[in-house]
Design a protein around this motif. Structure first.
Motif, PDB file in Angstrom:
ATOM      1  N   UNK A 495      39.305  39.502  47.425  1.00  0.00           N
ATOM      2  CA  UNK A 495      39.225  38.250  46.673  1.00  0.00           C
ATOM      3  C   UNK A 495      38.208  37.306  47.307  1.00  0.00           C
ATOM      4  N   UNK A 496      38.271  37.161  48.634  1.00  0.00           N
ATOM      5  CA  UNK A 496      37.326  36.269  49.312  1.00  0.00           C
ATOM      6  C   UNK A 496      35.884  36.723  49.094  1.00  0.00           C
ATOM      7  N   UNK A 497      35.646  38.017  49.263  1.00  0.00           N
ATOM      8  CA  UNK A 497      34.287  38.540  49.066  1.00  0.00           C
ATOM      9  C   UNK A 497      33.799  38.264  47.651  1.00  0.00           C
ATOM     10  N   UNK A 498      34.710  38.397  46.687  1.00  0.00           N
ATOM     11  CA  UNK A 498      34.316  38.245  45.291  1.00  0.00           C
ATOM     12  C   UNK A 498      34.133  36.785  44.912  1.00  0.00           C
ATOM     13  N   UNK A 499      34.940  35.887  45.471  1.00  0.00           N
ATOM     14  CA  UNK A 499      34.684  34.462  45.258  1.00  0.00           C
ATOM     15  C   UNK A 499      33.299  34.095  45.788  1.00  0.00           C
ATOM     16  N   UNK A 500      32.910  34.686  46.918  1.00  0.00           N
ATOM     17  CA  UNK A 500      31.578  34.404  47.471  1.00  0.00           C
ATOM     18  C   UNK A 500      30.479  34.933  46.547  1.00  0.00           C
ATOM     19  N   UNK A 501      30.761  36.056  45.866  1.00  0.00           N
ATOM     20  CA  UNK A 501      29.797  36.563  44.881  1.00  0.00           C
ATOM     21  C   UNK A 501      29.644  35.571  43.731  1.00  0.00           C
ATOM     22  N   UNK A 502      30.767  34.954  43.341  1.00  0.00           N
ATOM     23  CA  UNK A 502      30.707  33.949  42.273  1.00  0.00           C
ATOM     24  C   UNK A 502      29.822  32.781  42.695  1.00  0.00           C
ATOM     25  N   UNK A 503      29.960  32.366  43.957  1.00  0.00           N
ATOM     26  CA  UNK A 503      29.153  31.250  44.467  1.00  0.00           C
ATOM     27  C   UNK A 503      27.686  31.653  44.565  1.00  0.00           C
ATOM     28  N   UNK A 504      27.450  32.891  44.937  1.00  0.00           N
ATOM     29  CA  UNK A 504      26.068  33.377  45.001  1.00  0.00           C
ATOM     30  C   UNK A 504      25.424  33.316  43.618  1.00  0.00           C
TER      31      UNK A 504
END
Length: 690
Positions: A495-504
């Motif tokens: 989840x954390x990795x994917x939230x960071x993808x959203x921010x990217x």
């Protein structure tokens, strides 16, 4: 009107650009780019106070029309609606006008520009009294009469303030209604005059009068206003000033009017339509092209394209030249934030569309009008909770045209609602066969798997979705939704990795920063959590749960007054946020304010009926007071709404106590065992809170 849809049409009014040049082609998924100059920006730069007051959620500021406005009044309380629909998420005209007049009172001594948007003559037609009775059997006419009375309030205010002699008034429509013409009940599907021919009234302070029959377009409004108030023209726009026709209504300006609808393509996978209106002739570019003589055939019932092919070709050439002039914008949707997607889906404004070559010729909407009618009938049945009828009708739609991705998705939702999970899963799979990276279909499929206890299948579906997203990574909303489901499945690292993808994909996505802040708080990293949540609120001040998470952080630090204030702010914006309501109640209980504590719990049950904690704690209070039946009822309702949260065991324990006091030891023991089993599950698979 350039488009028979609210937001694209207003984008043309405010920029003077046709949709191929401003880029907004549909409601939902499109944004008016900041690089486009709006009428409000021009007037603000010239020293005008600028205020906008909108009645429909599809014109909310996030879409880009707020550019240049000092005040943009667009707050909608969605918590009051049990079922969100296109017609319900709006404000009545009198509410909008009262808001506008209050602002005008503050700027009446200055130069001002006010946009007052009325939405009442929009389906479903439900005029207030006395217009409902006065126009019984004609509700659409009643809505127009009511809107007219609201405009009258504005004119009366201007007279009372003695401002009529220095105020320019423009009244227009963004689109019309078909009301059954050409088989279309409302608007968006076709571009005939029924939905594109709109009123345009320009009232100057100079006593000019007369009705002009010259061809005009909504893109002409911006240059006309600039001309009449003495400002330089806006360069490189499609519209042209109508001032000459206002001074001399008999003048023929020789303008043409472009119109389009991409609604059939985006929502059903059928061909979009483009057209050009030039005086008496209306040309429509479609797989079967159309030409109408409006003077002889105002209902556009006789296609004269073959008989007048030369005239049609001239209009087609002129239309193509107009589209090519200026900077064309590719008609592709942009990614939306998570709250927007949820609201739009509820409004019925977001169609899920197969990716197709924009130059590919698709089925002609004229040939699909019966299926379109059946889709609308199915959705109407679904909106009325006639779910089985809706399912039957949508299955007939798919029998006739199995390529409508939106129909598979909608059918899947209804099947899930009617407790047919396996069939729902199949519908979502068929939807994904048409559009493999559709976030709504994929997430609904993963949710269906999860609700069936098929966690491995849900995770497998998400991994497929993740792979599809890597091919098109610039979709922050999809990354966000994916991350949220990972979190719900206990996959916190993913989840954390994917939230960071959203921010990217979108560095300004406050919701993703807020989610990362909530995770950091749950993991005991308070300072990092506060930094992330405050960044979320800086980027998007109305981020849902942003103030809630900041309140939790401050409460844990011991700053209870600040936490209480933030919980209240969260509830002011989102009254249905059950967890915020529950946390506020606990703060009130801790300081000894028992009455307010109970009031908040009762509000929690009322405003957030799917959140169980308020039921369970209220049930415990009823149990303490000896009101066993009420305690049992609240516990059962809470468990129906919330079967597995961290406080759900309390519901079982309250029931056990009730049954014990009622002399039913076997039932009491059964509830105790349920509570213990749930506690064991929660210990092994704790649910994170975001």
């Amino acid at each position: 009107a350039t488009v028979p849809l609210t937001f694209p049409s207003h984008s043309s009014i405010f920029t003077g650009l046709i949709p191929p040049h401003h880029g907004v082609r549909d409601n939902g998924g499109f944004f008016l780019d900041e690089s486009k100059t709006t009428l409000a920006e021009r007037l603000k730069a010239a020293g005008y106070a600028t205020g906008a007051f909108v009645a429909a959620w599809v014109l909310e500021s996030r879409w880009g029309l707020a550019q240049g406005f000092d005040k943009y009044s667009d707050k909608f309380d969605l918590s009051q609606y049990k079922v969100l629909s296109l017609g319900t998420v709006q404000k009545k005209g009198d509410e909008v006008m009262s808001d506008a007049l209050a602002w005008l009172d503050t700027v009446r001594d200055r130069k001002f520009f006010a946009w007052v948007h009325l939405y009442d003559p929009h389906s479903p037609y439900d005029p207030p009294e006395p217009y409902r009775s006065r126009y019984r059997g004609q509700p659409y006419v009643g809505e127009i009469a009511y809107a007219d009375s609201v405009v009258g309030r504005l004119l009366e205010w201007l007279r009372q303030q003695r401002l009529m002699d220095r105020t320019l008034i423009v009244v227009t429509g963004d689109h019309g209604e078909s009301l059954g013409d050409h088989g279309e009940s409302t608007h968006a599907y076709f571009i005939y005059d029924a939905t594109t021919h709109v009123p345009l009234i320009v009232r100057t302070p100079w006593g000019l009068r007369g009705r002009s029959r010259t061809q005009t377009s909504s893109v002409d409004i911006l240059p006309t206003i600039l001309d009449l108030v003495g400002l330089p023209p806006q360069p490189e726009i499609d519209g042209r000033s109508l001032a000459r026709a206002i001074v001399d209504p008999s003048a023929e300006l020789g303008h043409v009017a472009y119109s389009e609808t991409y609604f059939p393509r985006y929502h059903f996978g059928w061909q979009h339509l483009q057209g050009l209106r030039s005086g008496r002739y209306q040309f429509v570019e479609a797989p079967t092209p159309e030409l109408y003589d409006i003077e002889k055939d105002p209902g556009e019932t006789t296609n004269i394209y073959k008989a007048f092919s030369k005239r049609a070709q001239d209009l087609r050439t002129a239309m193509q030249a107009l589209v090519r002039t200026g900077e064309a914008v590719v008609p592709e949707r942009q990614a939306m934030d998570p709250e927007t997607l949820q609201r739009l889906a509820a409004l019925g404004y977001v169609g899920s569309v197969a990716n197709v070559d924009p130059n590919q010729v698709l089925p002609d909407p004229k040939d699909k009008i019966n299926i379109f009618g059946l889709i609308n009938a199915a959705k109407a049945a679904g909106a009325d909770d006639r779910t089985q009828e809706a399912i039957t009708k949508m299955r007939e739609v798919l029998r006739q045209d199995p390529g409508i991705m939106d129909a598979h998705l909608t059918l899947g939702n209804w099947l899930a609602k009617s407790h047919q999970p396996e069939e729902a899963i199949e519908s979502f799979k068929r939807a994904l066969a048409l559009k493999a990276d559709d976030e709504v279909a994929m997430l609904n499929l993963a949710n269906a798997y999860r609700n069936r206890g098929k966690t491995d299948d849900a995770l497998a579906a998400l991994e497929i979705f993740k792979g599809a997203l890597k091919l098109n990574p610039r979709n922050p909303q999809a990354w966000y939704q994916l991350a949220t489901l990972y979190l719900d499945l206990g996959q916190t690292t993913s989840a954390q990795d994917t939230f960071r993808q959203a921010i990217k994909a979108n560095p300004k996505m406050g919701a993703a920063y807020n989610a990362l802040g909530a995770i950091a708080f749950n993991q005991g990293r308070g300072e990092e959590a506060e930094e992330l949540v405050r960044k979320a609120l800086d980027l998007e001040p109305e981020t849902q749960a942003g103030r809630f998470n900041l309140a939790r952080i401050l409460e844990a630090r011991g700053d209870v007054p600040a936490a209480e204030a933030l919980y209240r702010e969260e509830l002011e914006s989102h009254p249905d946020h059950g967890r915020a309501r529950f946390n506020l109640a606990q703060l009130l209980r801790q300081r000894g304010d028992r009455r307010s504590y109970l009031d908040e719990l009762r509000l929690g049950v009322e405003k957030a009926p799917s959140f169980g904690a308020c039921y369970f704690f209220l049930a415990r209070e009823e149990l303490t007071a000896g009101r066993l039946d009420e305690a049992a009822s609240l516990s059962l309702k809470g468990l129906e709404a919330d079967k597995g949260s961290e406080v759900a065991p309390l519901g079982h324990y309250v029931l056990a106590d009730v049954y014990g006091r009622q002399g039913q030891p076997a039932k009491a023991q059964e509830e105790v065992e349920k509570a213990k089993r749930l506690e064991a599950v929660l210990r092994s698979h704790p649910r994170p809170a975001v």
